[in-house]
Design a protein around this motif. Sequence first.
Motif, short mmCIF file in Angstrom:
data_model
loop_
_atom_site.label_atom_id
_atom_site.label_comp_id
_atom_site.label_asym_id
_atom_site.label_seq_id
_atom_site.Cartn_x
_atom_site.Cartn_y
_atom_site.Cartn_z
N ILE A 72 -18.72 18.02 -35.57
CA ILE A 72 -18.78 19.87 -36.20
C ILE A 72 -17.64 19.89 -37.07
CG2 ILE A 72 -17.71 22.23 -35.54
CD1 ILE A 72 -18.44 21.94 -32.86
N ARG A 73 -17.87 19.79 -38.73
CA ARG A 73 -16.58 19.99 -39.67
C ARG A 73 -17.31 21.24 -40.40
NH1 ARG A 73 -14.72 14.85 -41.87
NH2 ARG A 73 -16.90 14.07 -41.07
N LEU A 74 -15.44 21.17 -40.63
CA LEU A 74 -15.10 22.70 -41.51
C LEU A 74 -15.22 22.75 -43.08
CD1 LEU A 74 -13.01 24.18 -39.32
CD2 LEU A 74 -14.74 24.34 -39.11
N GLY A 75 -15.74 23.25 -44.28
CA GLY A 75 -15.54 23.45 -45.01
C GLY A 75 -14.18 23.98 -45.67
N SER A 76 -13.96 24.53 -47.06
CA SER A 76 -13.24 25.00 -47.13
C SER A 76 -12.11 25.91 -46.21
CB SER A 76 -12.81 25.13 -48.53
OG SER A 76 -11.65 25.55 -48.66
N LEU A 77 -10.96 25.88 -45.32
CA LEU A 77 -10.39 27.15 -44.83
C LEU A 77 -9.07 28.25 -45.68
CD1 LEU A 77 -9.72 24.90 -41.34
CD2 LEU A 77 -11.81 27.27 -42.32
N LYS B 175 -16.19 18.18 -30.38
CA LYS B 175 -16.57 17.50 -32.22
C LYS B 175 -16.37 18.27 -32.74
CE LYS B 175 -21.30 18.63 -28.36
NZ LYS B 175 -22.59 19.05 -28.56
N ILE B 176 -15.27 18.61 -32.82
CA ILE B 176 -14.28 19.13 -34.45
C ILE B 176 -14.22 17.25 -34.52
CG2 ILE B 176 -11.82 19.30 -33.12
CD1 ILE B 176 -14.43 21.51 -36.00
N CYS B 177 -14.38 17.29 -35.88
CA CYS B 177 -13.57 16.56 -36.82
C CYS B 177 -12.54 17.01 -37.60
CB CYS B 177 -14.66 15.92 -37.84
SG CYS B 177 -16.43 15.21 -37.62
N PRO B 178 -11.33 15.88 -36.98
CA PRO B 178 -10.02 16.77 -37.55
C PRO B 178 -10.10 16.20 -39.30
CG PRO B 178 -9.89 14.55 -36.19
CD PRO B 178 -11.07 14.40 -36.47
N HIS B 179 -10.78 16.99 -39.98
CA HIS B 179 -10.22 16.81 -41.87
C HIS B 179 -10.26 18.07 -42.12
CE1 HIS B 179 -13.14 16.37 -45.06
NE2 HIS B 179 -11.93 16.60 -45.27
N HIS C 130 -29.34 13.06 -44.24
CA HIS C 130 -30.23 12.12 -43.15
C HIS C 130 -29.90 12.69 -41.66
CE1 HIS C 130 -33.59 11.25 -45.77
NE2 HIS C 130 -33.51 10.44 -46.39
N THR C 131 -28.22 12.93 -42.16
CA THR C 131 -27.44 12.67 -41.08
C THR C 131 -26.26 14.44 -41.00
OG1 THR C 131 -25.62 11.69 -41.89
CG2 THR C 131 -27.36 10.16 -40.50
N ARG C 132 -26.38 14.45 -41.78
CA ARG C 132 -25.11 15.29 -41.69
C ARG C 132 -26.13 16.87 -42.85
NH1 ARG C 132 -22.14 13.23 -44.53
NH2 ARG C 132 -20.64 11.91 -43.69
N ALA C 133 -25.62 18.49 -41.95
CA ALA C 133 -26.23 19.41 -42.61
C ALA C 133 -25.34 20.18 -42.54
CB ALA C 133 -26.58 19.77 -42.16
N HIS C 134 -25.23 21.11 -43.94
CA HIS C 134 -24.49 22.16 -44.22
C HIS C 134 -25.35 23.48 -43.54
CE1 HIS C 134 -22.70 19.55 -47.35
NE2 HIS C 134 -21.33 20.05 -47.20
N VAL D 6 -23.16 18.82 -38.83
CA VAL D 6 -23.06 20.39 -39.07
C VAL D 6 -21.97 20.49 -39.86
CG1 VAL D 6 -22.93 21.44 -37.01
CG2 VAL D 6 -24.15 22.43 -38.88
N VAL D 7 -21.78 20.97 -41.01
CA VAL D 7 -20.79 21.44 -41.85
C VAL D 7 -21.26 22.83 -42.04
CG1 VAL D 7 -19.01 20.85 -43.83
CG2 VAL D 7 -20.16 19.62 -43.09
N PHE D 8 -19.99 23.63 -41.82
CA PHE D 8 -19.97 24.91 -41.66
C PHE D 8 -19.16 25.54 -42.61
CE2 PHE D 8 -20.17 25.40 -36.97
CZ PHE D 8 -21.20 25.66 -36.84
N THR D 9 -20.32 26.78 -44.00
CA THR D 9 -19.57 26.91 -45.11
C THR D 9 -20.00 28.07 -45.46
OG1 THR D 9 -19.89 25.76 -47.60
CG2 THR D 9 -22.09 26.52 -46.08
N GLY D 10 -19.34 28.34 -45.64
CA GLY D 10 -19.56 29.94 -47.02
C GLY D 10 -18.99 30.27 -48.25
N ILE D 11 -18.42 31.74 -48.71
CA ILE D 11 -17.42 31.54 -49.98
C ILE D 11 -16.09 31.48 -49.34
CG2 ILE D 11 -16.90 33.30 -51.52
CD1 ILE D 11 -20.11 31.28 -52.35
N ASN D 12 -15.90 32.62 -48.15
CA ASN D 12 -14.60 31.88 -47.35
C ASN D 12 -15.13 32.31 -46.37
OD1 ASN D 12 -12.44 33.73 -46.64
ND2 ASN D 12 -11.82 35.20 -47.97
N LEU D 13 -15.35 31.32 -45.78
CA LEU D 13 -15.00 31.35 -44.28
C LEU D 13 -14.73 31.39 -43.61
CD1 LEU D 13 -17.37 29.23 -42.77
CD2 LEU D 13 -15.64 27.65 -43.18
N SER D 14 -12.79 31.65 -43.66
CA SER D 14 -12.01 32.02 -42.80
C SER D 14 -12.40 33.53 -42.50
CB SER D 14 -10.57 31.73 -43.64
OG SER D 14 -10.89 30.33 -43.49
N CYS D 15 -12.81 34.08 -43.66
CA CYS D 15 -13.15 35.84 -43.17
C CYS D 15 -14.17 35.88 -42.21
CB CYS D 15 -13.36 36.08 -44.33
SG CYS D 15 -11.91 36.46 -44.86
N TYR D 16 -14.61 34.90 -41.86
CA TYR D 16 -16.64 35.07 -40.69
C TYR D 16 -15.77 36.85 -39.38
CZ TYR D 16 -20.33 34.85 -38.15
OH TYR D 16 -21.45 35.00 -36.61
#
Length: 435
Positions: free
Chosen positions: A224-229, A247-251, A141-145, A191-201
């Motif tokens: 703003i949260r990032l998936g695996s980099l 807004k970036i999450c330092p995680h 209800h609060t976080r979306a990928h 929002v959590v950005f995700t992808g198979i290889n997110l760094s290559c966007y």
Amino acid sequence: MKKVALHNLGCKVNSYETEAMSQLLANAGYEIVPFSEKADVYIVNTCSVTNMADRKSRQMLHKAKKMNEGAIVVATGCYVQTASEKIAEDLSIDIIVGNNKKKEIVEILQEYFKEHKKNYIIDINKTDEYEDLEIATVTEHTRAHLKIQDGCNNFCSYCIIPYARGRIRSRKMDSIKDELERLANNGFKEVVFTGINLSCYDDNGKKLIDVIELAENTEGIERIRLGSLDPEVVTEEFAHRLSKVTKICPHFHLSMQSGCDTTLKAMNRHYTSEEYYNKCMLLREKFINPAFTTDVIVGFPQESDEDYATTREFVKKVGFSELHVFKYSRRDGTVAAKMIGQVDETIKSKRSEDLISVGESLKENYRKEKIGEKVSVLFEEEKEINGIKYQVGHTKEYIEVAVETKENLAGKIEEVFLKDFIDNEIMLATRKVLY
């Protein structure tokens, strides 16, 4: 009205795609029911990251047919791509849907009811089209990928995913902007950005940092949260621009796999341990005590005791806030599966247990350093712990935090003070200054 039940196996990208298919079907008039209930259609979004994942995928598909022999069983996802011939011969499966065809799930079902066509697999390695699935709501209800990228060109020696997901493909910036606005309008704060290889966007020269800045400027999105980099994405420019995003999450989950250069080379990873460490230090220069998490594979073919010890010491040197430790699992169809010097399972287990213990100590140390700090928490739900009701959420560093209160804080962001540990996973916080 036909009933459809969906089951997801595997990663966050798969979860996103399952959610998107569910919304497409609901919009088309299907009733979505739990997978444990009797349904007219069962859809299993499969995983193929290990041999065990293949086995679980097959088991779930067969379970679906047993729950209702008259139901239509649909197999989709990565196992479908890597075992297309085998799965095509499986009589318990009525429809097979390849990756990059999930967005057509409504039309595929309609066609099956008319013509009983079974096979919708494409040659995933010969497409450069991004499958533009989208969602407006999610079960949280609060976080979306938010999936923005697919495919991988790295061909790590242990990994089957490039063969299951194809080459790198990226979502258009305009499409991402539209979904960010929909999610914000539906009340999602993070929002959590995700992808198979997110760094290559890459959308015509627009990179991951441009997507992050787009979210920064989206009203209603507060985190703003990032998936695996991959560590290669962390350049001076990237770190500098990222540090300006309020807004970036330092995680940061920086993909590592091993802290030993010999093992990294055998894995066909494209960095050294020193390069990895320097990327962490670059981010530490820009952010105050950020959280670093990673995955580590132990017992990779030919990994010696000395190699493992090198990884163990490197993990402590970086000072991760959390480790995800995996025993190397032989995956048919990969280079590593054919390597000589496969490590004994007993040794793998011993190394895994040891490194998990190291990770727990690092996790505790990182959180102890936070005691007394004022932190921002996005509250998500109520939990009862040891008979006491708490409002529970996560800090920007993804530390789970509980506050004892009768007030419903779900969906709210509040600043609180970290006080102590409730258990190994959750920290206790108070709304009052401690000192």
